[in-house]
Design an enzyme around this catalytic site. Structure first.
Site, mmCIF file in Angstrom:
data_model
loop_
_atom_site.group_PDB
_atom_site.id
_atom_site.type_symbol
_atom_site.label_atom_id
_atom_site.label_comp_id
_atom_site.label_asym_id
_atom_site.label_seq_id
_atom_site.Cartn_x
_atom_site.Cartn_y
_atom_site.Cartn_z
ATOM 1 N N TYR A 1 23.041 -43.827 22.288
ATOM 2 C CA TYR A 1 24.077 -44.397 23.160
ATOM 3 C C TYR A 1 23.465 -45.520 23.988
ATOM 4 O O TYR A 1 22.317 -45.399 24.440
ATOM 5 C CB TYR A 1 24.652 -43.336 24.102
ATOM 6 C CG TYR A 1 26.076 -42.981 23.753
ATOM 7 C CD1 TYR A 1 27.067 -43.972 23.754
ATOM 8 C CD2 TYR A 1 26.430 -41.688 23.391
ATOM 9 C CE1 TYR A 1 28.363 -43.666 23.405
ATOM 10 C CE2 TYR A 1 27.741 -41.381 23.039
ATOM 11 C CZ TYR A 1 28.696 -42.385 23.049
ATOM 12 O OH TYR A 1 29.981 -42.097 22.710
ATOM 13 N N GLU B 1 25.678 -47.813 26.272
ATOM 14 C CA GLU B 1 26.717 -48.563 27.015
ATOM 15 C C GLU B 1 26.070 -49.439 28.078
ATOM 16 O O GLU B 1 25.075 -49.045 28.696
ATOM 17 C CB GLU B 1 27.689 -47.588 27.673
ATOM 18 C CG GLU B 1 28.727 -47.074 26.701
ATOM 19 C CD GLU B 1 29.592 -45.995 27.302
ATOM 20 O OE1 GLU B 1 29.786 -46.005 28.523
ATOM 21 O OE2 GLU B 1 30.068 -45.151 26.533
ATOM 22 N N ASP C 1 39.334 -68.083 17.106
ATOM 23 C CA ASP C 1 38.940 -66.950 16.275
ATOM 24 C C ASP C 1 38.455 -67.524 14.947
ATOM 25 O O ASP C 1 39.251 -67.952 14.116
ATOM 26 C CB ASP C 1 40.156 -66.037 16.088
ATOM 27 C CG ASP C 1 39.866 -64.848 15.192
ATOM 28 O OD1 ASP C 1 38.817 -64.846 14.515
ATOM 29 O OD2 ASP C 1 40.708 -63.932 15.151
ATOM 30 N N THR D 1 34.256 -62.169 13.245
ATOM 31 C CA THR D 1 33.669 -61.000 12.606
ATOM 32 C C THR D 1 32.354 -61.476 12.015
ATOM 33 O O THR D 1 32.087 -62.680 11.946
ATOM 34 C CB THR D 1 34.563 -60.435 11.489
ATOM 35 O OG1 THR D 1 34.899 -61.492 10.602
ATOM 36 C CG2 THR D 1 35.823 -59.814 12.042
ATOM 37 N N LYS E 1 32.468 -61.555 6.944
ATOM 38 C CA LYS E 1 33.265 -62.317 5.972
ATOM 39 C C LYS E 1 32.380 -63.415 5.372
ATOM 40 O O LYS E 1 31.372 -63.103 4.755
ATOM 41 C CB LYS E 1 34.519 -62.861 6.647
ATOM 42 C CG LYS E 1 35.450 -61.752 7.172
ATOM 43 C CD LYS E 1 36.757 -62.306 7.678
ATOM 44 C CE LYS E 1 37.751 -61.219 8.056
ATOM 45 N NZ LYS E 1 37.668 -60.763 9.446
ATOM 46 N N ARG F 1 29.561 -55.219 8.764
ATOM 47 C CA ARG F 1 30.924 -55.152 9.299
ATOM 48 C C ARG F 1 30.846 -55.077 10.819
ATOM 49 O O ARG F 1 30.279 -54.132 11.371
ATOM 50 C CB ARG F 1 31.577 -53.901 8.717
ATOM 51 C CG ARG F 1 33.023 -53.712 8.987
ATOM 52 C CD ARG F 1 33.625 -52.784 7.942
ATOM 53 N NE ARG F 1 33.600 -53.428 6.648
ATOM 54 C CZ ARG F 1 34.500 -54.331 6.236
ATOM 55 N NH1 ARG F 1 35.523 -54.655 6.999
ATOM 56 N NH2 ARG F 1 34.389 -54.901 5.066
HETATM 57 N N1 DSN Z 1 41.606 -58.150 7.611
HETATM 58 C C1 DSN Z 1 41.067 -59.485 7.767
HETATM 59 C C2 DSN Z 1 41.518 -60.400 6.704
HETATM 60 O O1 DSN Z 1 41.652 -59.924 5.587
HETATM 61 O O2 DSN Z 1 41.726 -61.571 6.928
HETATM 62 C C3 DSN Z 1 41.387 -60.023 9.092
HETATM 63 O O3 DSN Z 1 41.541 -59.019 10.009
#
Ligand code: DSN
Length: 478
Positions: free
Chosen positions: A64, A66, A241, A270, A273, A279
């Site tokens: 942990y 935090e 974003d 994120t 991607k 992730r």
């Molecule tokens: N789920 C992602 C996407 O496929 O674009 C975005 O949250």
């Protein structure tokens, strides 16, 4: 040697898992087999390196932590501090950001941290200063009540879902559409492109606290310098974003006005991607917002996932290598090859093409819904996801589009010829798919009939390409 090490490490790890729950070990083996044997075209997916994946499987998961580096609510966080500091340092260097917060567990979490940081910075802090209080605990009940009402009465302007925006950009079923008074900007109905004058006009009229830019299904680049000018004119905070295209920013394909980091007050992303990490999520911010973002945990987030922060550090170190720039450029070149392959075969693309990693195929010209097309393609071993097109007559569930992305197959080494062939295979499947009927015999938006032999023919053609570009080439599970 490395291949042998990786193969032996995973084989042994799966044996350890199998001793406790063999079905999980089996599902894990099967997932690798499935990912190896299908054309992965989901625009938000990729294949992280074995180093990134292995970093997640350690005892950092058990700790942990935090709080923030050097300021934790638990003892014994010295190694987590090392991990979090390294991940943040790599992120700052990679993106040229003054401040990086690597704790968010996902993109939605990163956006929530950003929203609440903006509310803290622009609503809470001035209120506390006006009332001479250090924190909300010092407010009288009446002042607290009034501040709560202020939090709940702020405005957000983001891109609409069917134009390519994300759920978290003010879509009403998402919390972002509930915690803010929200309005949406769309794209030009004739071209499908962002119309900056229209965004500016809407911003002047609506006067949002937060202007959100970024997308998850818009196949074009955005001029973030222009978006910042719009935000400044109306006194809004620009939040970008970049979850989908972070890899293209890291790989220096998007630079200047197309790089959100120097223009936005706060940039979220994120990490799994196009950036090809574990992730997770991240927030980058200008100094002005750093202290507010730093309060993300426990303001909005549960304890940080230290094992994932460690994997973020490894992935960012990878993305700082020159080879990542080559990769990012190939992602964009390949998307163009895919789009050209479709256009040459008479397909309809939203905006008429792409200049990022996304191709949005309008499947209505084949007489299909997105749901039918997605299912037919999956039967043929082509993994995609259905997606709305602007002003979609089939709504967000059935949709009229298929969203395709090139990050994953580019990681496997696919190039121009393979992506042209992918377009050919997809067009073949769609032209040989007919809409089905409901049980009562009426038209169905979900069922479909795939022509005889199409699925097997497509799978055979895919396997031929996939075998030439194996996933995790040296990894053999025994
Ligand atoms: N789920 C992602 C996407 O496929 O674009 C975005 O949250």
């Amino acid at each position: 040697m490395t291949d042998a090490l990786i193969s032996s490490a995973y084989t042994q790890a799966l044996e350890v898992i199998a001793q406790v729950e063999p079905r999980i070990a089996e599902a894990t083996r099967q997932e690798l087999a499935d990912q190896r044997s299908s054309l992965k075209l989901i625009a938000s997916e990729n294949y992280a390196s074995p180093a990134v994946l292995m970093t997640m499987g350690t005892w950092f998961s058990d700790k942990y932590a935090e709080g923030t580096v050097g300021h934790r609510f638990y003892a014994g966080c010295q190694n987590v501090d090392t991990v979090e500091s390294l991940a943040a340092e790599h992120a700052r260097e990679l993106f040229g950001a003054p401040y990086a917060y690597v704790q968010p567990h996902s993109g939605i979490d990163a956006n929530l941290v950003a929203f609440w940081s903006i509310l803290a910075n622009r609503v809470e802090t001035p209120t506390l200063a006006r009332l001479g209080a250090k924190n909300v605990n010092e407010l009288s009940e009446a002042d607290w009540e009034s501040l709560r009402h202020e939090f709940g009465n702020q405005r957000l302007l983001g891109m609409s879902l069917d134009a390519g925006g994300h759920l978290t950009h003010g879509f009403r079923p998402n919390i972002s559409g509930k915690m803010f008074h929200q309005q949406q900007y769309g794209t030009d109905p004739a071209t499908g492109l962002l119309d900056y004058d229209a965004v500016a006009a809407k911003a002047r009229e609506f006067k949002p606290l937060v202007l959100v830019a970024g997308y998850s299904a818009y196949p074009r680049r955005v001029n973030f310098a222009t978006m910042r000018e719009i935000a400044d004119e109306v006194g809004a905070v620009l939040m970008v974003d970049m979850a989908h295209f972070a890899g293209l920013v890291a790989g220096k394909v998007f630079t200047g006005d197309e790089d959100p980091v120097p223009h936005a007050h706060i940039t979220t992303t994120t990490t799994h991607k196009s950036l090809r990490g574990p992730r997770g999520g991240m927030v980058l911010a200008q100094e002005e917002f750093a202290a507010d973002v730093d309060r993300g945990c426990p303001m909005v987030l549960g304890g940080p996932l230290s094992h994932v922060m460690a994997a973020k550090a490894v992935a960012f170190a990878e993305a700082r290598q020159p080879s990542f720039r080559t990769y990012a450029q190939a992602v964009v070149d390949n998307a163009r090859s895919l789009a050209d392959g479709f256009l040459q075969r008479g397909a309809t693309l939203v905006t008429g093409g792409t200049d990022n990693h996304i191709v949005l195929l309008d499947v209505s010209s084949y007489g299909l819904t997105g749901r039918q097309a997605e299912s037919a393609l999956l039967d043929a071993g082509v993994v995609t996801n259905r997606n709305s097109v602007p002003a979609d007559p089939n709504g967000a569930w059935y949709t009229s589009g298929i969203r395709l992305g090139t990050p994953a197959l580019t990681t496997r080494g696919f190039g121009h010829d393979e992506f042209d062939r992918v377009a050919e295979l997809i067009v073949d499947v769609l032209t040989q798919t007919q809409p089905g009927t409901t049980k009562a015999g009426g038209p169905s938006k979900a069922s479909y009939v795939l022509g005889d032999g199409v699925a097997d023919k497509t799978k055979d053609a895919s396997v031929e390409m996939l075998e030439k570009h194996p996933l995790y080439p040296g990894l053999e599970l025994t």
